[in-house]
Design a protein around this motif. Structure first.
Motif, PDB file in Angstrom:
ATOM      1  N   UNK A  79       0.987  -1.234  -0.143  1.00 47.42           N
ATOM      2  CA  UNK A  79       0.303  -0.102  -0.057  1.00 47.42           C
ATOM      3  C   UNK A  79       0.969   1.381  -0.026  1.00 47.42           C
ATOM      4  N   UNK A  80       0.490   2.434  -0.807  1.00 49.11           N
ATOM      5  CA  UNK A  80       1.330   3.511  -0.771  1.00 49.11           C
ATOM      6  C   UNK A  80       0.485   4.513  -0.151  1.00 49.11           C
ATOM      7  N   UNK A  81       1.115   5.474   0.440  1.00 51.04           N
ATOM      8  CA  UNK A  81       0.159   6.410   1.241  1.00 51.04           C
ATOM      9  C   UNK A  81       1.055   7.738   0.838  1.00 51.04           C
ATOM     10  N   UNK A  82       0.287   8.783   0.310  1.00 50.78           N
ATOM     11  CA  UNK A  82       0.831  10.030   0.211  1.00 50.78           C
ATOM     12  C   UNK A  82       0.398  11.053   1.128  1.00 50.78           C
ATOM     13  N   UNK A  83       1.413  11.777   1.558  1.00 51.33           N
ATOM     14  CA  UNK A  83       1.239  12.786   2.618  1.00 51.33           C
ATOM     15  C   UNK A  83       1.849  14.092   1.976  1.00 51.33           C
ATOM     16  N   UNK A  84       1.212  15.329   2.744  1.00 51.46           N
ATOM     17  CA  UNK A  84       2.127  16.476   2.388  1.00 51.46           C
ATOM     18  C   UNK A  84       2.593  16.939   3.363  1.00 51.46           C
ATOM     19  N   UNK A  85       3.485  18.147   3.499  1.00 56.93           N
ATOM     20  CA  UNK A  85       4.382  18.553   4.431  1.00 56.93           C
ATOM     21  C   UNK A  85       3.915  18.558   5.783  1.00 56.93           C
ATOM     22  N   UNK A  86       2.516  18.719   5.724  1.00 59.48           N
ATOM     23  CA  UNK A  86       2.059  18.799   7.314  1.00 59.48           C
ATOM     24  C   UNK A  86       1.781  17.577   7.702  1.00 59.48           C
ATOM     25  N   UNK A  87       1.931  16.551   6.969  1.00 53.05           N
ATOM     26  CA  UNK A  87       1.583  15.028   7.385  1.00 53.05           C
ATOM     27  C   UNK A  87       0.453  14.728   7.202  1.00 53.05           C
ATOM     28  N   UNK A  88      -0.762  15.456   6.475  1.00 55.38           N
ATOM     29  CA  UNK A  88      -1.779  15.024   6.366  1.00 55.38           C
ATOM     30  C   UNK A  88      -1.982  13.890   5.083  1.00 55.38           C
ATOM     31  N   UNK A  89      -2.709  12.935   5.368  1.00 53.86           N
ATOM     32  CA  UNK A  89      -2.599  11.813   4.253  1.00 53.86           C
ATOM     33  C   UNK A  89      -3.617  12.231   3.182  1.00 53.86           C
ATOM     34  N   UNK A  90      -3.022  12.376   1.896  1.00 57.42           N
ATOM     35  CA  UNK A  90      -3.922  12.767   0.825  1.00 57.42           C
ATOM     36  C   UNK A  90      -4.581  11.818  -0.079  1.00 57.42           C
ATOM     37  N   UNK A  91      -3.658  10.493  -0.100  1.00 52.76           N
ATOM     38  CA  UNK A  91      -4.186   9.436  -0.889  1.00 52.76           C
ATOM     39  C   UNK A  91      -3.520   8.095  -0.344  1.00 52.76           C
ATOM     40  N   UNK A  92      -4.406   7.066  -0.341  1.00 53.29           N
ATOM     41  CA  UNK A  92      -3.936   5.719   0.068  1.00 53.29           C
ATOM     42  C   UNK A  92      -4.343   4.735  -1.377  1.00 53.29           C
ATOM     43  N   UNK A  93      -3.280   3.917  -1.491  1.00 57.33           N
ATOM     44  CA  UNK A  93      -3.626   2.997  -3.026  1.00 57.33           C
ATOM     45  C   UNK A  93      -2.974   1.893  -2.563  1.00 57.33           C
ATOM     46  N   UNK A  94      -3.769   0.626  -2.932  1.00 52.03           N
ATOM     47  CA  UNK A  94      -3.116  -0.569  -2.812  1.00 52.03           C
ATOM     48  C   UNK A  94      -2.492  -0.835  -4.055  1.00 52.03           C
ATOM     49  N   UNK A  95      -1.070  -1.251  -4.093  1.00 53.31           N
ATOM     50  CA  UNK A  95      -0.525  -1.559  -5.301  1.00 53.31           C
ATOM     51  C   UNK A  95      -0.583  -3.228  -5.452  1.00 53.31           C
ATOM     52  N   UNK A  96      -1.103  -3.670  -6.735  1.00 51.98           N
ATOM     53  CA  UNK A  96      -1.387  -5.139  -7.066  1.00 51.98           C
ATOM     54  C   UNK A  96      -0.380  -5.653  -7.944  1.00 51.98           C
ATOM     55  N   UNK A  97       0.323  -4.630  -8.935  1.00 52.41           N
ATOM     56  CA  UNK A  97       1.232  -5.111  -9.920  1.00 52.41           C
ATOM     57  C   UNK A  97       2.593  -4.664  -9.340  1.00 52.41           C
ATOM     58  N   UNK A  98       3.756  -5.439  -9.996  1.00 55.40           N
ATOM     59  CA  UNK A  98       5.026  -4.894  -9.760  1.00 55.40           C
ATOM     60  C   UNK A  98       5.479  -3.613 -10.285  1.00 55.40           C
ATOM     61  N   UNK A  99       4.788  -2.969 -11.343  1.00 57.20           N
ATOM     62  CA  UNK A  99       5.046  -1.766 -11.769  1.00 57.20           C
ATOM     63  C   UNK A  99       3.598  -1.020 -12.028  1.00 57.20           C
ATOM     64  N   UNK A 100       3.416   0.204 -11.346  1.00 56.85           N
ATOM     65  CA  UNK A 100       2.078   0.729 -11.436  1.00 56.85           C
ATOM     66  C   UNK A 100       2.550   2.436 -11.631  1.00 56.85           C
ATOM     67  N   UNK A 101       1.814   2.816 -12.333  1.00 57.71           N
ATOM     68  CA  UNK A 101       1.816   4.534 -12.271  1.00 57.71           C
ATOM     69  C   UNK A 101       0.875   5.001 -11.378  1.00 57.71           C
ATOM     70  N   UNK A 102       1.481   6.198 -10.895  1.00 59.51           N
ATOM     71  CA  UNK A 102       0.612   6.954  -9.779  1.00 59.51           C
ATOM     72  C   UNK A 102       0.577   8.378  -9.993  1.00 59.51           C
ATOM     73  N   UNK A 103      -0.942   8.836 -10.606  1.00 57.04           N
ATOM     74  CA  UNK A 103      -1.141  10.144 -11.043  1.00 57.04           C
ATOM     75  C   UNK A 103      -0.797  11.415  -9.916  1.00 57.04           C
ATOM     76  N   UNK A 104       0.049  12.243 -10.277  1.00 53.49           N
ATOM     77  CA  UNK A 104       0.290  13.370  -9.340  1.00 53.49           C
ATOM     78  C   UNK A 104      -0.355  14.645 -10.060  1.00 53.49           C
ATOM     79  N   UNK A 105      -1.067  14.558 -11.056  1.00 52.04           N
ATOM     80  CA  UNK A 105      -1.439  15.788 -11.773  1.00 52.04           C
ATOM     81  C   UNK A 105      -2.360  16.479 -10.940  1.00 52.04           C
ATOM     82  N   UNK A 106      -3.060  15.861 -10.190  1.00 49.29           N
ATOM     83  CA  UNK A 106      -4.109  16.860  -9.234  1.00 49.29           C
ATOM     84  C   UNK A 106      -3.619  17.372  -8.012  1.00 49.29           C
ATOM     85  N   UNK A 107      -1.919  17.102  -7.810  1.00 54.03           N
ATOM     86  CA  UNK A 107      -1.615  17.802  -6.783  1.00 54.03           C
ATOM     87  C   UNK A 107      -0.755  19.184  -7.065  1.00 54.03           C
ATOM     88  N   UNK A 108      -0.530  20.176  -6.356  1.00 57.38           N
ATOM     89  CA  UNK A 108       0.064  21.325  -6.422  1.00 57.38           C
ATOM     90  C   UNK A 108       1.735  21.036  -6.347  1.00 57.38           C
TER      91      UNK A 108
END
Length: 99
Positions: A46-75
């Protein structure tokens, strides 16, 4: 300081030793971050993305050995990406720069 235009992401912290090796690239990331599990252990991560304040922005379960994670929506800015085992044990932590 110095300018480094091409940067390979290395783990900020190797939090545990489960035989799991994860690569994250490119960094800085414009839109799509690639998460690559290079280990032979195919346990779900599982990956979890946090901002600089420690707030969790997204959590995603990884199911493949190689996956893309979209960062387009983040500043533009700095983020912390943490990888966990399916038992919620920390594996690795990465500092991500969104450009």
């Amino acid at each position: 300081g110095f300018h480094q235009s091409n940067l390979t992401v290395n783990a900020v912290d190797l939090l545990s030793d489960y035989g799991i090796i994860v690569k994250v690239y490119p960094n800085p990331v414009p839109d799509i971050l690639v998460i690559e599990n290079q280990s032979t252990d195919l346990s779900r991560l599982t990956l979890r993305l946090f901002d600089v304040t420690g707030k969790m922005l997204e959590s995603k379960q990884l199911k493949e050995n190689k996956e893309d994670f979209t960062m387009q929506i983040y500043k533009q800015g700095n983020y912390l990406l943490k990888i966990y085992t399916e038992d919620d044990l920390p594996v690795q932590s990465f500092k991500i720069i969104k450009k």
